[in-house]
Design a protein around this motif. Structure first.
Motif, mmCIF file in Angstrom:
data_model
loop_
_atom_site.group_PDB
_atom_site.id
_atom_site.type_symbol
_atom_site.label_atom_id
_atom_site.label_comp_id
_atom_site.label_asym_id
_atom_site.label_seq_id
_atom_site.Cartn_x
_atom_site.Cartn_y
_atom_site.Cartn_z
ATOM 1 N N VAL A 146 97.546 38.991 34.260
ATOM 2 C CA VAL A 146 98.352 37.820 34.590
ATOM 3 C C VAL A 146 97.513 36.994 35.556
ATOM 4 O O VAL A 146 96.997 37.523 36.538
ATOM 5 N N GLU A 147 97.382 35.701 35.252
ATOM 6 C CA GLU A 147 96.462 34.864 36.012
ATOM 7 C C GLU A 147 97.126 33.561 36.449
ATOM 8 O O GLU A 147 97.091 32.572 35.727
ATOM 9 N N PRO A 148 97.741 33.549 37.638
ATOM 10 C CA PRO A 148 98.228 32.275 38.180
ATOM 11 C C PRO A 148 97.047 31.436 38.675
ATOM 12 O O PRO A 148 96.085 31.981 39.216
ATOM 13 N N MET A 149 97.111 30.134 38.445
ATOM 14 C CA MET A 149 96.021 29.243 38.821
ATOM 15 C C MET A 149 96.555 28.011 39.539
ATOM 16 O O MET A 149 97.654 27.547 39.242
ATOM 17 N N ALA A 150 95.765 27.484 40.437
ATOM 18 C CA ALA A 150 96.037 26.196 41.082
ATOM 19 C C ALA A 150 94.783 25.352 40.922
ATOM 20 O O ALA A 150 93.667 25.879 40.950
ATOM 21 N N PHE A 151 94.969 24.064 40.704
ATOM 22 C CA PHE A 151 93.798 23.217 40.488
ATOM 23 C C PHE A 151 94.011 21.830 41.063
ATOM 24 O O PHE A 151 95.136 21.378 41.282
ATOM 25 N N ILE A 152 92.891 21.162 41.296
ATOM 26 C CA ILE A 152 92.891 19.778 41.758
ATOM 27 C C ILE A 152 91.866 19.034 40.912
ATOM 28 O O ILE A 152 90.803 19.570 40.597
ATOM 29 N N SER A 153 92.230 17.808 40.493
ATOM 30 C CA SER A 153 91.385 17.033 39.586
ATOM 31 C C SER A 153 91.095 15.658 40.167
ATOM 32 O O SER A 153 91.917 15.089 40.895
ATOM 33 N N PHE A 154 89.929 15.128 39.816
ATOM 34 C CA PHE A 154 89.509 13.806 40.253
ATOM 35 C C PHE A 154 89.050 13.015 39.040
ATOM 36 O O PHE A 154 88.348 13.552 38.182
ATOM 37 N N SER A 155 89.433 11.733 38.986
ATOM 38 C CA SER A 155 88.973 10.885 37.886
ATOM 39 C C SER A 155 88.848 9.447 38.365
ATOM 40 O O SER A 155 89.330 9.084 39.435
ATOM 41 N N ASN A 156 88.191 8.626 37.556
ATOM 42 C CA ASN A 156 88.042 7.207 37.833
ATOM 43 C C ASN A 156 88.717 6.437 36.701
ATOM 44 O O ASN A 156 88.152 6.305 35.621
ATOM 45 N N PRO A 157 89.925 5.933 36.921
ATOM 46 C CA PRO A 157 90.650 5.256 35.832
ATOM 47 C C PRO A 157 89.990 3.971 35.356
ATOM 48 O O PRO A 157 90.266 3.520 34.255
ATOM 49 N N ASP A 158 89.098 3.383 36.151
ATOM 50 C CA ASP A 158 88.426 2.156 35.731
ATOM 51 C C ASP A 158 87.290 2.432 34.758
ATOM 52 O O ASP A 158 86.918 1.564 33.977
ATOM 53 N N ALA A 159 86.731 3.620 34.789
ATOM 54 C CA ALA A 159 85.599 3.944 33.914
ATOM 55 C C ALA A 159 86.044 4.838 32.755
ATOM 56 O O ALA A 159 85.944 4.457 31.606
ATOM 57 N N PHE A 160 86.517 6.008 33.069
ATOM 58 C CA PHE A 160 86.923 6.959 32.034
ATOM 59 C C PHE A 160 88.279 7.540 32.428
ATOM 60 O O PHE A 160 88.356 8.623 33.005
ATOM 61 N N SER A 161 89.341 6.849 32.106
ATOM 62 C CA SER A 161 90.668 7.302 32.527
ATOM 63 C C SER A 161 91.072 8.612 31.853
ATOM 64 O O SER A 161 91.945 9.314 32.333
ATOM 65 N N TRP A 162 90.420 8.945 30.757
ATOM 66 C CA TRP A 162 90.752 10.162 29.997
ATOM 67 C C TRP A 162 89.961 11.388 30.450
ATOM 68 O O TRP A 162 90.185 12.491 29.952
ATOM 69 N N LEU A 163 89.030 11.216 31.391
ATOM 70 C CA LEU A 163 88.163 12.310 31.824
ATOM 71 C C LEU A 163 88.436 12.673 33.283
ATOM 72 O O LEU A 163 88.563 11.788 34.134
ATOM 73 N N GLN A 164 88.519 13.966 33.564
ATOM 74 C CA GLN A 164 88.704 14.442 34.932
ATOM 75 C C GLN A 164 87.735 15.579 35.234
ATOM 76 O O GLN A 164 87.430 16.379 34.351
ATOM 77 N N LEU A 165 87.278 15.632 36.472
ATOM 78 C CA LEU A 165 86.592 16.807 36.999
ATOM 79 C C LEU A 165 87.657 17.685 37.630
ATOM 80 O O LEU A 165 88.536 17.179 38.339
ATOM 81 N N ARG A 166 87.594 18.982 37.375
ATOM 82 C CA ARG A 166 88.657 19.871 37.858
ATOM 83 C C ARG A 166 88.074 21.075 38.584
ATOM 84 O O ARG A 166 87.193 21.764 38.076
ATOM 85 N N LEU A 167 88.586 21.319 39.785
ATOM 86 C CA LEU A 167 88.258 22.500 40.559
ATOM 87 C C LEU A 167 89.457 23.439 40.487
ATOM 88 O O LEU A 167 90.579 23.051 40.804
ATOM 89 N N THR A 168 89.214 24.675 40.045
ATOM 90 C CA THR A 168 90.292 25.627 39.809
ATOM 91 C C THR A 168 90.058 26.908 40.591
ATOM 92 O O THR A 168 88.937 27.410 40.655
ATOM 93 N N THR A 169 91.126 27.429 41.162
ATOM 94 C CA THR A 169 91.107 28.745 41.790
ATOM 95 C C THR A 169 92.183 29.576 41.118
ATOM 96 O O THR A 169 93.309 29.107 40.936
ATOM 97 N N SER A 170 91.829 30.797 40.728
ATOM 98 C CA SER A 170 92.804 31.646 40.045
ATOM 99 C C SER A 170 92.701 33.080 40.542
ATOM 100 O O SER A 170 91.659 33.527 41.011
#
Length: 195
Positions: free
Chosen positions: A131-155
């Protein structure tokens, strides 16, 4: 296709020449769906399959071991993995320069060992549930690539059955022990391609 989620992930962790190390090479793929609830909320789920191999070496007994009784555990495994996951994500504007997202998920994984050894001797464990609970935070630039995010995850990855009823075999307990992971990756949201 609307609301289709496809995830491909891999990991390569190598160890140096140290006496203690953990190495893993794995690849997994999953397919699922998501729903944009509006106001920045997205929920979803997916199921997938993967496989890989790992090796781990460490001193048995930890800090209590004496120099004349030191014994090393040396595990090697080949495995296949089925998994299912549900998640929720919240996206918010961030400093007028990008978008901040955060969320959580829970994954259930069935790991099936095709090979598991300690110092070349087979370990009598064929499968385990994680069983793997995870928390994450993501960063993106909506002016350039609104569909792309960098994501840092800890599980956190745990085997609930081992916590409830520990195995008498130390090698199985070592294999099933809880682990904390951190990863950095990219997330693509196809529903934002036209934004």
């Amino acid at each position: 296709m609307n609301n289709l989620l496809v995830r491909v992930a891999g990991g390569l962790k190598t160890g140096g020449g140290d006496s203690s190390y953990f190495r893993i090479r794995q690849l997994e793929a999953g397919v699922g769906t998501y729903r944009d609830l509006g106001n920045g909320w997205v929920i979803g789920g997916l199921a997938g399959y993967g496989g890989g191999k790992s090796s781990r070496r460490f001193e048995d007994g930890g800090f209590e071991a004496r120099w004349d009784t030191v014994r090393f555990r040396s595990y090697a495994a080949k495995f296949q993995k089925l998994h299912a996951e549900v998640y929720v994500v919240r996206d918010e504007s961030w400093l007028n320069a990008g978008r901040l997202g955060y969320g959580a998920s829970v994954r259930l994984a069935q790991v099936r060992f095709t090979s598991l050894t300690d110092q070349g001797t087979p370990v009598p464990l064929r499968q385990m549930t994680r069983v793997e609970p995870m928390a994450f935070i993501s960063f993106s630039n909506p002016d350039a690539f609104s569909w792309l995010q960098l994501r840092l995850t800890t599980s956190l990855s745990i085997s609930p059955d081992e916590r409830n009823q520990p195995s008498p075999d130390e090698r199985i307990r070592n294999t099933k022990e809880g682990r904390l992971f951190t990863s950095l990756g990219c997330t693509i949201y196809p529903h934002r391609f036209r934004e």
